[in-house]
Design a protein around this motif. Structure first.
Motif, PDB file in Angstrom:
ATOM      1  N   ASN A  69      -1.158  50.909  21.343  1.00 28.99           N
ATOM      2  CA  ASN A  69      -0.051  51.199  22.254  1.00 28.99           C
ATOM      3  C   ASN A  69      -0.592  51.733  23.588  1.00 28.99           C
ATOM      4  O   ASN A  69      -0.059  52.665  24.180  1.00 28.99           O
ATOM      5  CB  ASN A  69       0.919  52.210  21.609  1.00 28.99           C
ATOM      6  CG  ASN A  69       2.276  52.202  22.254  1.00 28.99           C
ATOM      7  OD1 ASN A  69       2.773  51.155  22.646  1.00 28.99           O
ATOM      8  ND2 ASN A  69       2.868  53.366  22.369  1.00 28.99           N
ATOM      9  N   ALA A  71      -1.134  50.145  26.584  1.00 32.39           N
ATOM     10  CA  ALA A  71      -0.849  49.406  27.824  1.00 32.39           C
ATOM     11  C   ALA A  71      -0.532  50.316  29.011  1.00 32.39           C
ATOM     12  O   ALA A  71      -0.869  49.987  30.145  1.00 32.39           O
ATOM     13  CB  ALA A  71       0.296  48.418  27.597  1.00 32.39           C
ATOM     14  N   GLU A  72       0.087  51.453  28.770  1.00 27.56           N
ATOM     15  CA  GLU A  72       0.503  52.344  29.864  1.00 27.56           C
ATOM     16  C   GLU A  72      -0.521  53.435  30.177  1.00 27.56           C
ATOM     17  O   GLU A  72      -0.285  54.266  31.054  1.00 27.56           O
ATOM     18  CB  GLU A  72       1.851  52.994  29.520  1.00 27.56           C
ATOM     19  CG  GLU A  72       2.971  52.002  29.274  1.00 27.56           C
ATOM     20  CD  GLU A  72       3.287  51.139  30.485  1.00 27.56           C
ATOM     21  OE1 GLU A  72       3.322  51.665  31.609  1.00 27.56           O
ATOM     22  OE2 GLU A  72       3.484  49.920  30.302  1.00 27.56           O
ATOM     23  N   ASP A  74      -3.732  55.415  31.613  1.00 26.84           N
ATOM     24  CA  ASP A  74      -4.617  55.415  32.776  1.00 26.84           C
ATOM     25  C   ASP A  74      -6.012  55.753  32.249  1.00 26.84           C
ATOM     26  O   ASP A  74      -6.334  56.924  32.029  1.00 26.84           O
ATOM     27  CB  ASP A  74      -4.142  56.449  33.803  1.00 26.84           C
ATOM     28  CG  ASP A  74      -4.972  56.424  35.063  1.00 26.84           C
ATOM     29  OD1 ASP A  74      -5.661  55.407  35.322  1.00 26.84           O
ATOM     30  OD2 ASP A  74      -4.948  57.434  35.796  1.00 26.84           O
ATOM     31  N   GLU A  85      -2.839  46.189  24.954  1.00 23.17           N
ATOM     32  CA  GLU A  85      -2.118  46.924  23.912  1.00 23.17           C
ATOM     33  C   GLU A  85      -3.019  47.765  23.011  1.00 23.17           C
ATOM     34  O   GLU A  85      -2.560  48.653  22.322  1.00 23.17           O
ATOM     35  CB  GLU A  85      -1.252  45.980  23.069  1.00 23.17           C
ATOM     36  CG  GLU A  85      -2.019  44.985  22.236  1.00 23.17           C
ATOM     37  CD  GLU A  85      -2.384  43.700  22.987  1.00 23.17           C
ATOM     38  OE1 GLU A  85      -2.961  42.815  22.347  1.00 23.17           O
ATOM     39  OE2 GLU A  85      -2.113  43.584  24.196  1.00 23.17           O
ATOM     40  N   GLN A 108      -0.538  60.597  24.569  1.00 26.16           N
ATOM     41  CA  GLN A 108       0.249  59.772  25.494  1.00 26.16           C
ATOM     42  C   GLN A 108       0.610  58.427  24.855  1.00 26.16           C
ATOM     43  O   GLN A 108       1.757  57.997  24.896  1.00 26.16           O
ATOM     44  CB  GLN A 108      -0.532  59.552  26.779  1.00 26.16           C
ATOM     45  CG  GLN A 108       0.238  58.827  27.842  1.00 26.16           C
ATOM     46  CD  GLN A 108      -0.587  58.587  29.107  1.00 26.16           C
ATOM     47  OE1 GLN A 108      -1.653  59.148  29.282  1.00 26.16           O
ATOM     48  NE2 GLN A 108      -0.097  57.739  29.974  1.00 26.16           N
ATOM     49  N   ALA A 109      -0.367  57.776  24.236  1.00 26.66           N
ATOM     50  CA  ALA A 109      -0.127  56.461  23.635  1.00 26.66           C
ATOM     51  C   ALA A 109       0.846  56.533  22.463  1.00 26.66           C
ATOM     52  O   ALA A 109       1.654  55.617  22.247  1.00 26.66           O
ATOM     53  CB  ALA A 109      -1.449  55.843  23.185  1.00 26.66           C
ATOM     54  N   THR A 112       5.477  57.045  22.236  1.00 25.39           N
ATOM     55  CA  THR A 112       6.566  56.073  22.083  1.00 25.39           C
ATOM     56  C   THR A 112       6.525  55.350  20.739  1.00 25.39           C
ATOM     57  O   THR A 112       7.262  54.381  20.544  1.00 25.39           O
ATOM     58  CB  THR A 112       6.511  55.034  23.234  1.00 25.39           C
ATOM     59  OG1 THR A 112       5.237  54.407  23.237  1.00 25.39           O
ATOM     60  CG2 THR A 112       6.777  55.699  24.573  1.00 25.39           C
TER      61      THR A 112
END
Length: 113
Positions: A69, A71-72, A74, A85, A108-109, A112
């Motif tokens: 997870n 992808a978002e 940094d 991903e 962070q990953a 969600t």
């Protein structure tokens, strides 16, 4: 913590790899307090809400740590490889692990999941 994962780490032949696996496992537990562990495909998988969060794997000369997870995220330049991903970092003997950075990335990953 899963007895299966304990046994996986105990069977790792290279002492530096076993120690790194223990540290990476703790990083995941620090980032995801309610994480579930299991051995799948002969390596430790860490799940949150039944979805993959991270995997540890060993090879002849490295320990790989994959964050799902991703992808978002940094990510620091040049440390991770793989598709958006899921990102993998490989550690070799003598290489330092930045546990604080990895804990933050996993938190962070997994937010969600």
């Amino acid at each position: 913590m899963s007895q299966e994962v304990n046994e996986f780490i105990e069977k790792v032949k290279e002492p530096w790899q076993a120690e790194l696996c223990r540290h990476l496992r703790q990083v995941v537990h620090d980032a995801i307090p309610d994480v579930q562990e299991r051995i799948q495909y002969n390596k430790p998988h860490f799940l949150k809400n039944k979805k993959y969060a991270a995997v540890i794997s060993t090879s002849k000369d490295a320990v790989s740590f994959t964050i799902f997870n991703a992808a978002e995220l940094d990510l620091p330049e040049g440390l991770f490889e793989g598709p958006a991903e899921r990102k993998t970092i490989k550690f070799r003997s003598g290489q330092q692990m930045d546990g604080e950075m990895l804990t933050g990335l996993i938190k962070q990953a997994s937010n969600t999941l």
